[in-house]
Design an enzyme around this catalytic site. Sequence first.
Site, PDB file in Angstrom:
ATOM      1  N   CYS A 108     126.722 104.009  14.973  1.00 39.47           N
ATOM      2  CA  CYS A 108     127.128 102.674  15.430  1.00 39.47           C
ATOM      3  C   CYS A 108     127.566 102.651  16.891  1.00 39.47           C
ATOM      4  CB  CYS A 108     128.214 102.105  14.522  1.00 39.47           C
ATOM      5  SG  CYS A 108     129.801 102.984  14.564  1.00 39.47           S
ATOM      6  N   HIS A 166     133.925 101.248  13.014  1.00 37.49           N
ATOM      7  CA  HIS A 166     132.577 100.683  13.062  1.00 37.49           C
ATOM      8  C   HIS A 166     132.500  99.624  14.150  1.00 37.49           C
ATOM      9  CE1 HIS A 166     128.552  99.959  11.624  1.00 37.49           C
ATOM     10  NE2 HIS A 166     128.790  98.667  11.574  1.00 37.49           N
ATOM     11  N   HIS A 195     123.474  96.177  14.628  1.00 33.15           N
ATOM     12  CA  HIS A 195     124.295  97.381  14.476  1.00 33.15           C
ATOM     13  C   HIS A 195     123.526  98.449  13.715  1.00 33.15           C
ATOM     14  CE1 HIS A 195     126.082  96.516  10.207  1.00 33.15           C
ATOM     15  NE2 HIS A 195     124.885  95.987  10.325  1.00 33.15           N
TER      16      HIS A 195
END
Length: 388
Positions: free
Chosen positions: A300, A348, A360
Site C-alpha cells: 500500500c 494502510h 490502493h
Amino acid sequence: MASHRKSRPAGTRVPGIRTPALATAALTSVALLSQTADATPSTDGRPSLEEVEKKVDDLYRQAESATEKYNAAKEKTTKQRKQVDTLLDDVAERAQKLNQEREQLGSFAAAQYRTGAAAPDTATFLLADSPQDYFDQTQLMGRLTSRQKTAVDDYFAEQSATMKKREEASRSLETLTRTQSDLQTAKSTVQRKLSSARELLSKLTAQEKARLAQIEKQKQEEAARKAAELAKQQAAAQAEAAAATQDSGSTSTSGTGTGTGTGTSDSSYATKAAKAIAFARAQIGKPYVWGATGPGSYDCSGLTQAAWKAAGVTLPRTTYDQVNAGTTVSLTDAQPGDLIFFYDDISHVGIYIGNGMMIHAPKPGAYVREESIYYGGESIIHSVVRPA
C-alpha cells in the site's frame, strides 16, 4: 512506536474503511453473519464462520501492520549499511595512510643512525604512545628537524583518528546487526500471519465461501452508496465556497478537487495530483506484494510513494511517516491526490481519486484496484493528508 520511525499522530478519526479484499472484507461483517445459521458454534468441533471471520481479519490486519514495520526496518537497514560501508572505506584509507607515515618515520630513524646521531631503534620510535613520550624516551627533541617533527605529529594524529573511526565503525556494525534482526523478525511475522490466514480460508466449505461472496456483494453496494453521499457533500461544500467567493467580490481558480480545503485554489497541486493519480491508475491490476515498491508489484505505501514520486514529490517509505508528510484535511475537503489513512495504527493507505473512491494495493492475494473508501465501513478511516 519504535525509534526507527516518527511517533504516530493522535489525529481526529473520521468515518472510514477496512482494508478491502474478498476474503478480508467479506469476513468482517459480524452483523450479517449473526443472521445466518453459520454464525452459531459448530457441533462438529470446527470453528463457526463467525469465528473464522474474526480470526482471518485479525491475521490480515496483523500482517499488514508487520509489513509496515518490515518496510521501516528495511529502509533503516539500507541507510545503516551505507553508513557502515563508508566508515569501513574511511578506516581502510586511514590505515593505508598510517602505514605510509610509519614507513616515513622509519626512514628518518634509519637516516639518523647512518649519520651517527644518537638514534633509538625504530621499534621504540613507533611504539611510543605520543610524540612527547617518544621525545622524552630518546632525548631527540633538539636533533629532529622541523620536517621530522611534523611527520611525528601527523603520524600520532592519524593513529588516534584511525582508532576512533574503527570504534565508530564497530558501533555502527552492532547497530546494523540489531536492525537486521528486527527486519528478519518482521518478515517472519508477516509470513506466519499470512500462512495462518490462508490455512483458515482453505478449510471453508463451498457453501461457506458462497455465503461470504453474497456478504461481499452487499458490502460493495453499501460502500457505493456511502461514496455517493460523500460526493454530494463535497459538491455542496464546493458550491457554497464558490458562492461565498463571488459574494466577496474575489476570484479564485478551482483545481480538480471536489472539496474546499487547503490547496483547492492551488493549481500546482491539482497538476501534481493528476500525475500521481495517472500513475496509480496505470498500476491497476498489478499484484500486492508485501514490501514491494514496484514496478511489477506494490504494497500500500509502496504504491502511494511511487505515485507521488511520478509527480515529483518524495514521500517517506512507510505509512507511519507518510501520514506526517503533508497537511491534514477533513474528509469532506478531500481532493484527488490526497492520501487516505486507515486504522488506529495507520497501517494502510490509499490515494484518493474523488467521489468517495480511491486507488490502493489492498493485501496479499489481491491486486491494485479502484475502490470505495467506505469498502469496509465508516469506522476506521484515520485521517486525510495532502502531501504537496
